[in-house]
Design an enzyme around this catalytic site. Structure first.
Site, PDB file in Angstrom:
ATOM      1  N   ASP A  38     -32.311 -84.552 -42.947  1.00  0.00           N
ATOM      2  CA  ASP A  38     -32.412 -85.898 -42.359  1.00  0.00           C
ATOM      3  C   ASP A  38     -32.950 -85.881 -40.935  1.00  0.00           C
ATOM      4  O   ASP A  38     -32.778 -86.835 -40.181  1.00  0.00           O
ATOM      5  CB  ASP A  38     -31.048 -86.601 -42.405  1.00  0.00           C
ATOM      6  CG  ASP A  38     -29.994 -85.823 -41.650  1.00  0.00           C
ATOM      7  OD1 ASP A  38     -30.281 -84.694 -41.197  1.00  0.00           O
ATOM      8  OD2 ASP A  38     -28.871 -86.343 -41.496  1.00  0.00           O
ATOM      9  N   HIS A 247     -56.133 -68.807 -34.207  1.00  0.00           N
ATOM     10  CA  HIS A 247     -55.078 -69.832 -34.242  1.00  0.00           C
ATOM     11  C   HIS A 247     -53.688 -69.233 -34.061  1.00  0.00           C
ATOM     12  O   HIS A 247     -52.704 -69.744 -34.592  1.00  0.00           O
ATOM     13  CB  HIS A 247     -55.149 -70.631 -35.556  1.00  0.00           C
ATOM     14  CG  HIS A 247     -56.316 -71.561 -35.586  1.00  0.00           C
ATOM     15  ND1 HIS A 247     -56.770 -72.151 -36.735  1.00  0.00           N
ATOM     16  CD2 HIS A 247     -57.141 -71.998 -34.606  1.00  0.00           C
ATOM     17  CE1 HIS A 247     -57.830 -72.906 -36.460  1.00  0.00           C
ATOM     18  NE2 HIS A 247     -58.060 -72.828 -35.170  1.00  0.00           N
ATOM     19  N   ASP A 275     -57.288 -80.115 -23.366  1.00  0.00           N
ATOM     20  CA  ASP A 275     -57.464 -78.873 -24.128  1.00  0.00           C
ATOM     21  C   ASP A 275     -58.081 -77.828 -23.191  1.00  0.00           C
ATOM     22  O   ASP A 275     -59.271 -77.907 -22.890  1.00  0.00           O
ATOM     23  CB  ASP A 275     -58.391 -79.182 -25.321  1.00  0.00           C
ATOM     24  CG  ASP A 275     -58.548 -78.025 -26.285  1.00  0.00           C
ATOM     25  OD1 ASP A 275     -57.902 -76.985 -26.086  1.00  0.00           O
ATOM     26  OD2 ASP A 275     -59.331 -78.173 -27.245  1.00  0.00           O
ATOM     27  N   GLU A 409     -66.108 -74.289 -24.831  1.00  0.00           N
ATOM     28  CA  GLU A 409     -65.137 -73.224 -25.025  1.00  0.00           C
ATOM     29  C   GLU A 409     -65.690 -71.964 -25.684  1.00  0.00           C
ATOM     30  O   GLU A 409     -65.249 -71.580 -26.770  1.00  0.00           O
ATOM     31  CB  GLU A 409     -63.945 -73.747 -25.833  1.00  0.00           C
ATOM     32  CG  GLU A 409     -64.307 -74.482 -27.116  1.00  0.00           C
ATOM     33  CD  GLU A 409     -63.053 -74.915 -27.872  1.00  0.00           C
ATOM     34  OE1 GLU A 409     -62.208 -74.049 -28.157  1.00  0.00           O
ATOM     35  OE2 GLU A 409     -62.919 -76.116 -28.171  1.00  0.00           O
ATOM     36  N   TYR A 413     -64.280 -62.013 -29.007  1.00  0.00           N
ATOM     37  CA  TYR A 413     -63.100 -61.451 -29.656  1.00  0.00           C
ATOM     38  C   TYR A 413     -63.508 -60.103 -30.249  1.00  0.00           C
ATOM     39  O   TYR A 413     -64.268 -60.061 -31.219  1.00  0.00           O
ATOM     40  CB  TYR A 413     -62.586 -62.413 -30.748  1.00  0.00           C
ATOM     41  CG  TYR A 413     -62.498 -63.830 -30.212  1.00  0.00           C
ATOM     42  CD1 TYR A 413     -61.371 -64.260 -29.517  1.00  0.00           C
ATOM     43  CD2 TYR A 413     -63.578 -64.709 -30.331  1.00  0.00           C
ATOM     44  CE1 TYR A 413     -61.311 -65.541 -28.977  1.00  0.00           C
ATOM     45  CE2 TYR A 413     -63.534 -65.981 -29.793  1.00  0.00           C
ATOM     46  CZ  TYR A 413     -62.402 -66.390 -29.122  1.00  0.00           C
ATOM     47  OH  TYR A 413     -62.360 -67.659 -28.577  1.00  0.00           O
ATOM     48  N   GLU A 432     -62.071 -72.463 -21.667  1.00  0.00           N
ATOM     49  CA  GLU A 432     -62.288 -73.798 -22.220  1.00  0.00           C
ATOM     50  C   GLU A 432     -61.983 -74.865 -21.186  1.00  0.00           C
ATOM     51  O   GLU A 432     -60.910 -74.860 -20.564  1.00  0.00           O
ATOM     52  CB  GLU A 432     -61.375 -74.004 -23.442  1.00  0.00           C
ATOM     53  CG  GLU A 432     -61.463 -75.405 -24.032  1.00  0.00           C
ATOM     54  CD  GLU A 432     -60.692 -75.552 -25.338  1.00  0.00           C
ATOM     55  OE1 GLU A 432     -59.714 -74.798 -25.551  1.00  0.00           O
ATOM     56  OE2 GLU A 432     -61.075 -76.424 -26.135  1.00  0.00           O
TER      57      GLU A 432
HETATM   58  N1  GLY Z   1     -56.962 -75.917 -28.952  1.00  0.00           N
HETATM   59  C1  GLY Z   1     -57.767 -76.220 -30.050  1.00  0.00           C
HETATM   60  C2  GLY Z   1     -59.164 -75.989 -29.745  1.00  0.00           C
HETATM   61  O1  GLY Z   1     -59.488 -75.381 -28.746  1.00  0.00           O
HETATM   62  O2  GLY Z   1     -60.037 -76.444 -30.426  1.00  0.00           O
HETATM   63 MN    MN Z   2     -60.834 -76.977 -28.057  1.00  0.00          MN
HETATM   64 MN    MN Z   3     -58.237 -75.216 -27.040  1.00  0.00          MN
END
Ligand code: GLY
Ligand code: MN
Ligand code: MN
Length: 463
Positions: A38, A247, A275, A409, A413, A432
């Site tokens: 709940d 992610h 972001d 961004e 990697y 970013e």
């Molecule tokens: N934080 C999600 C992205 O950078 O797209």
């Molecule tokens: Mn982003």
């Molecule tokens: Mn991001």
């Protein structure tokens, strides 16, 4: 934002409905969602609904006709429930507070909707977003159908409401930009706090390990302390090799001196996202290989920033970043000229994707990955790279206009692999920022936290 903003948007939507031949728009907000048993998840309204109403209570619907007449359905006042769940606006107060023309208890929705749709040519609602909505509309239409012998007309067209609203949301007005700038400042302050806490911890001998979740806590502290309601998305705090997982969420990995930490986190303020990603040395000093990769990503971001201006296309920033990164991969030996060829070969065959496998940006606004068409719909399809090493025929990328907001961004990697210099292994870097397209170029609204390597080191020394 004051209520006139929402009234103006509803009138604009009415204009779109008229231009499409008339009709009525129906829009529910988001449902409350069960987390377990709940207990519900923290409530978050639907962005389209909020864009047109400024109203954040669950169980609400908005109906707007092609003359701009708006009707809200919302939870009725209920002294007993309000003791448990909080104050409700209620239908009596809603017109005065929200500027809608009429408001009714949500329990009367099914009774009133057929009347609101009667004799209208079309009904517009968001397709594919609210399970069960289409059958609910069908049910209202069936009520009207049964009354046709009495001369009542049933809408003959169902329209998706989202393309029109997406176009409206894509260009932010000054009120929206003011909120987004403030969200950017708050998120930048949170990143500063996380970096400085990392440096302080490393200088304190004998303390217990400092882990990713400690930094997540610093971010949350700063978001809430400065009035943001929530993170706009789950914060990524990735120590060392975890940064190569795109992610990754904040976990319990220990932060180790000599390693980098990648933080991708932004707050949501008054319904608008920010972001930001920063990558910093946990102990405040970049090693030489880290610095080489870092400066390359920063150069790629500089190129993306320079490519973001009115008249350019949204995808130009990606092409600019990919070129800089590809040149750098060859120069640093991540890619090999004998094997991978020239920069143009690296780009054409998408060899760079071994180390840079995502796009360079997205629209941002009420949703972190905001709505808006990424393609220029009024242009003919053309053959272009598909970003995977092949070709595709599709419409060109969207032409940027002032008031659009994008993220920029780029990243690198580097996972362990044959032929990849070992000194770069397990290093993940992304930088970013959020950029408002302005008449002269773009404005970075998240730069209260530095990006230059020396500036990051200085700020961590001062912590
Ligand atoms: N934080 C999600 C992205 O950078 O797209
Ligand atoms: Mn982003
Ligand atoms: Mn991001």
């Amino acid at each position: 934002m004051d209520r006139s903003t929402y009234s103006r948007r509803r009138m604009d939507l009415a204009g779109v409905l008229r231009a499409g031949g008339g009709g009525v728009a129906v829009l529910p907000t988001a449902p409350e969602r069960i987390r377990n048993r709940d207990t519900t998840y923290p409530y978050r309204h639907d962005s389209y609904f909020y864009y047109l109403s400024g109203f954040t209570e669950p169980d609400s619907w908005l109906v707007i006709d092609d003359q701009g007449h708006s009707t809200l359905f919302c939870r009725p006042k209920d002294p007993e429930r309000e003791i448990w769940d909080g104050i409700r606006l209620g239908p009596d107060a809603a017109p005065g507070v929200l500027g809608v023309d009429a408001a009714f208890p949500v329990e009367t929705l099914d009774e009133r909707l057929p009347q609101l749709l009667a004799n209208r040519p079309a009904v517009a609602f968001p397709f594919g977003l609210h399970p069960g909505l289409e059958s609910r509309v069908e049910m209202w239409l069936s009520v009207l159908r049964a009354q046709e012998r009495r001369g009542i007309g049933t809408p003959q067209t169902l329209r998706d409401l989202t393309p029109a609203l997406d176009e409206m949301r894509l260009i932010k007005d000054e009120g929206e930009l003011a909120v987004m700038r403030q969200a950017g400042r708050i998120s930048a302050a949170a990143h500063l706090r996380a970096m400085q806490s990392s440096a302080r911890w490393m200088r304190t001998p004998g303390e217990a390990p400092w882990r990713e979740y400690h930094l997540e806590a610093e971010l949350l502290h700063e978001f809430r302390r400065r009035g943001a309601q929530a993170p706009a998305y789950p914060s990524i705090v990735a120590a060392g090799a975890n940064a190569c997982v795109l992610h990754y969420a904040a976990g319990d990995t220990e932060l180790k001196p000599g390693e980098l930490c990648l933080i991708d986190a932004g707050c949501e303020l008054d319904g608008y996202a920010s972001d930001i990603t920063r990558t910093f040395p946990v102990d405040g000093r970049f090693t030489t290989p880290q610095r080489e990769l870092y400066d390359l990503v920063l150069a790629a971001q500089d190129a993306a920033v320079a490519a973001t201006r009115p008249g350019a296309r949204q995808r130009d920033a990606h092409h600019a970043a990919v070129r800089v990164l590809s040149e750098g991969m060859l120069a640093l030996g991540l890619l090999n000229r004998d094997r991978h060829g020239s920069v143009d070969d690296v780009i054409e065959h998408a060899h760079y994707r071994q180390f840079y496998m995502h796009g360079t940006g997205h629209w941002i606004g009420m949703d972190v990955h905001d709505v808006g068409n990424y393609l220029q719909d009024d242009e003919a399809p053309v053959e272009q790279p598909d970003g995977l090493g092949g070709r595709v025929v599709k419409k060109p990328s969207r032409v940027l206009q002032p008031g659009m907001v994008v993220t920029l961004e780029p990243g690198l990697y580097v996972r362990p692999a044959d032929g990849v210099p070992e000194r770069y292994w397990n290093t993940g870097i992304r930088i970013e920022d959020d950029a408002v397209v302005t008449p002269g170029g773009c404005e970075l609204i998240t730069r209260d936290v530095p990006v230059q390597a020396e500036a990051i080191e200085a700020l961590m020394r001062q912590a």
